[in-house]
Enzyme design. Structure first.
Site, PDB file in Angstrom:
ATOM      1  N   GLU A   1       2.029   1.874  -3.469  1.00  0.00           N
ATOM      2  CA  GLU A   1       0.961   2.417  -4.322  1.00  0.00           C
ATOM      3  C   GLU A   1       0.927   3.938  -4.232  1.00  0.00           C
ATOM      4  OE1 GLU A   1      -3.346   3.719  -3.740  1.00  0.00           O
ATOM      5  OE2 GLU A   1      -3.201   1.619  -3.101  1.00  0.00           O
ATOM      6  N   HIS A   2       1.074   4.472  -3.018  1.00  0.00           N
ATOM      7  CA  HIS A   2       1.092   5.928  -2.841  1.00  0.00           C
ATOM      8  C   HIS A   2       2.326   6.543  -3.491  1.00  0.00           C
ATOM      9  CE1 HIS A   2      -2.031   6.895   0.402  1.00  0.00           C
ATOM     10  NE2 HIS A   2      -2.195   5.595   0.160  1.00  0.00           N
TER      11      HIS A   2
ATOM     12  N   HIS B   1       0.834  -1.206   0.000  1.00  0.00           N
ATOM     13  CA  HIS B   1       0.000   0.000   0.000  1.00  0.00           C
ATOM     14  C   HIS B   1       0.869   1.257   0.000  1.00  0.00           C
ATOM     15  CE1 HIS B   1      -2.783   2.890   2.256  1.00  0.00           C
ATOM     16  NE2 HIS B   1      -3.289   2.763   1.046  1.00  0.00           N
TER      17      HIS B   1
ATOM     18  N   GLU C   1      -4.638   8.118   6.949  1.00  0.00           N
ATOM     19  CA  GLU C   1      -5.636   7.284   6.282  1.00  0.00           C
ATOM     20  C   GLU C   1      -6.049   6.119   7.190  1.00  0.00           C
ATOM     21  OE1 GLU C   1      -6.148   4.565   2.216  1.00  0.00           O
ATOM     22  OE2 GLU C   1      -4.269   5.640   2.600  1.00  0.00           O
TER      23      GLU C   1
END
Length: 458
Positions: A83-84, A80, A160
């Site tokens: 991905e950012h 994850h 997040e």
């Protein structure tokens, strides 16, 4: 970008068998000129397209069949995190360059990390597909993972995760999955925990990137207004410009094993004490895998049990008793495991009663089955939902990616509907009985200090 005709490397495989043996790329031809094609390019890169005549837009996705389940200790959260970071710049583009490239043509770009895959995608006008291909390929092949940007994004990801932690619905789902898939990597949260994100190093994220982002693992899918050979040419040009080794003899990485995992789930009740106004409840169990032929039966079961306002859960829990605003059933299937659950949000004082009702509806379906009328309505609901969803190029792009990664089998709309229509009431009852007999996990998030506060005993 200048379009340069490049030779395509086609590999004869048992998956996605072509409808026309003389054309090894043609997988399916539908009405009105719709076509699904599949090619394997140098480097082992797989490209799948679905031409949708009449569309003016195209959705493109770059898939890496690696997700949170593939992370090792010390790398948790790296999928994850990466991905950012891919949106934060390459050797030739800044983060602002990437954002402006899509904004100035009215396009959309985003990414999604899952438990078994990561996808970077964009939807643009057909005339802007070369730009989208070039930019996403640059991100996937040439991310710099700048240390400053990494530290900036570390804070963003923690926020997040904190946002999700404040959402009781997110919390109950995360805890349910962790408990029902206990001991399996699929039970870990996709984004990692705040502690893991704080501790992960740039070296760990870079190692993950270099290990998995390579030609033999890359899958490119596109749907909408397109020509297959042009898409392949764009992909090859972009990857070659990035300096990737496109060995003409390379083959794609093998798909994940379809052998079902042994899940050591013992069921039980877990209560997470949170000062919220509503109790969030999930009752469920281990489900079936993404390869299980009964996945269409499970879809019908879900539709009858908790798939809409006429479903059993909605009618019993909300309409007849007024105990919840939201209630539904759900399932998730992966290569070697899956889970099934029933959700409801209710007053804390009614939590014990609602837990009993959720379990009772599954037990009743297992014991008594479903009616012919319920079967007919469920099939109609699934047929309509399937057709409407696939009118969107993005949905078709995603369907190609999932099919290539998971089963290697393409189903057109008609075949999908036929498989749903073939499900019988006896099939549904048999699967319900199997699910009902499995160890049952109950997860509750609410203002409860302990299990006894639910009024169910220990």
């Amino acid at each position: 970008m200048v379009m340069i005709p490049l030779p395509l490397h086609h590999q004869d495989t048992s998956e996605f068998s072509p409808v026309d043996p003389s054309d090894p790329t043609l997988v399916h031809r539908g009405e009105g000129g719709a076509e699904v094609r599949r090619s394997i390019l140098p480097g082992g890169v797989r490209v799948l397209t679905e031409a949708m005549p009449g569309q003016r837009s195209t959705t493109v996705g770059f898939w890496v069949p690696v997700g949170s389940r593939d992370e090792q200790a010390g790398h948790y959260g790296s999928t994850h995190f990466l991905e950012h970071l891919l949106f934060k710049g390459t050797a030739t583009r800044t983060a602002l360059d990437i954002a402006q490239a899509f904004d100035e043509v009215g396009g959309e770009s985003n990414a999604a990390t899952a438990k078994e895959s990561t996808c970077y995608y964009a939807r643009v006008l057909d005339s802007d597909v070369p730009m989208a291909m070039e930019v996403i390929a640059d991100m996937v092949t040439s991310a710099v993972l700048d240390p400053f940007e990494l530290e900036q994004e570390r804070g963003v990801i923690i926020e997040e995760l904190n946002m999700d932690a404040d959402d009781a619905t997110e919390v109950v789902h995360e805890h349910f999955v962790a408990k029902v898939l206990a001991g399996h990597p699929l039970g870990r949260p996709i984004g990692g925990t705040p502690e893991e994100i704080r501790e992960i190093t740039r070296e760990a994220v870079l190692e993950h990137y270099e290990r998995h982002y390579r030609p033999s693992e890359l899958i490119v899918t596109a749907a909408g207004s397109l020509e297959h050979d042009q898409i392949c040419s764009m992909v090859l040009t972009a990857l070659a410009d990035a300096g990737w080794d496109l060995d003409p003899l390379a083959v794609p990485e093998a798909r994940r094993s379809a052998e079902p995992a042994t899940i050591e789930s013992t069921g039980g009740l877990e209560v997470i004490n949170r000062p919220v106004e509503q109790a969030n409840i999930i009752v469920g169990c281990v489900g079936i895998t993404g390869h299980d032929p009964r996945r269409h039966t499970l879809a019908v079961l879900n539709a009858v049990l908790g798939g809409g306002m006429s479903s059993r859960l909605f009618q019993e829990v909300r309409e007849k008793r007024g105990l919840a605003y939201s209630t539904y059933s759900f399932s998730a299937t992966y290569s070697d495991a899956g889970y099934f659950g029933m959700y409801a949000g209710c007053s804390p004082a009614k939590a014990g009663e609602v837990i009993g009702l959720l379990g009772a509806e599954l037990d009743r379906m297992a014991a008594e089955g479903i009616t012919d009328e319920e079967l007919r309505k469920a099939k109609g609901q699934l047929a309509g939902g399937t057709v409407l969803a696939l009118e969107d190029p993005g949905s078709r792009m995603s369907r190609l990616g999932r099919a290539e990664m998971v089963t290697g089998e393409f189903q057109d709309i008609d075949e999908s509907l036929q498989r749903v229509q073939a499900v019988s009431a006896a099939d549904v009852q048999a699967l319900a009985a199997e699910l009902a007999a499995r160890p049952r996990t109950t997860t509750v998030v609410g203002p409860f200090e302990n299990v006894a506060a639910l009024g169910l005993g220990g």
